[in-house]
Design a protein around this motif. Structure first.
Motif: not given
Length: 239
Positions: A102-130
């Protein structure tokens, strides 16, 4: 014959009509403002974007029922196997050499818009790109919603909507009943960070934030998702 109006009276009448128009022009904006209306331009506080997806705050904490990402010796998670760990246990060991992380980037949450760091997601997690315009994505998204429902507390199911328009994504989510958390990536930052340029794509991330598997096999169904989370994340989900 019509009655002739003296020039002086005509001038005074014209001045009076002009004055009344000037006064009306001055008062009209005040009346409209008092009524809560505007006379042009966009509303400075437009209605918020509809938000079918869940908020993203929970993504920065491990799922409630997930095993802690520590080694068998009780040490802090390092992404490397401990002396008592099998070398290829799901979610342990160094990152696979052929899998981008995962790259060290932040993306806004679709709901609310707050930024989320991808490297800060704590798994286990399944990330679907669509994306809403992607036919295989549309086919597999209901299976990801069912995975989210079946694995509550065991793993995070996260979507990343790329190269898309929010209204189209909202419409698709409402049609299929999608509610799992989503990030919004109209500029394809994640795809560039992964050096990939296609969707759908699914990443399986362990408790240390390591991507264990990147799947680009096409539309995944319930059986495939169940097998993949078991193989790469060591998570067993029910039917």
């Amino acid at each position: 014959m019509g009655r002739t109006v003296p020039t002086g009276q005509l001038t005074r009448a014209a001045r009076g009509a002009s004055g009344r128009r000037w006064l009306a022009g001055l008062l009209t904006p005040l009346v409209l403002a008092a009524a809560g209306c505007t006379t042009g331009g966009s509303d400075p506080t437009p209605d918020p974007e509809p938000a079918p997806f869940a908020a993203c705050a929970a993504l920065t904490a491990p799922p409630a029922e997930a095993a802690p990402p520590a080694t068998a010796t009780g040490a802090e998670p390092t992404g490397r196997p401990g002396p008592d760990d099998p070398p290829h246990s799901p979610g342990q060991g160094p990152p696979p050499a052929d899998v981008p992380q995962l790259p060290a980037i932040e993306l806004p949450c679709f709901t609310g818009g707050e930024p989320v760091a991808l490297t800060g997601i704590r798994g286990p997690a399944v990330i679907n790109v669509w994306a809403s315009w992607c036919t295989p994505c549309r086919k597999e998204l209901p299976a990801f919603q069912r995975l989210a429902d079946r694995s509550t507390g065991q793993l995070h199911v996260v979507g990343v909507d790329v190269r898309d328009r929010k209204p189209a994504a909202v419409s698709l989510a409402e049609t299929y009943g999608l509610t799992f958390p989503n990030l919004f990536d109209p500029d394809e930052e994640l795809l560039r960070g992964l050096a990939r340029n296609f969707v759908p794509m699914t990443l399986f991330v362990d408790g240390t934030g390591t991507v264990r598997h990147l799947d680009v096999s096409g539309a995944l169904d319930d059986a495939a998702l169940t097998a993949l989370v078991g193989e790469h994340l060591g998570v067993v989900v029910g039917p």
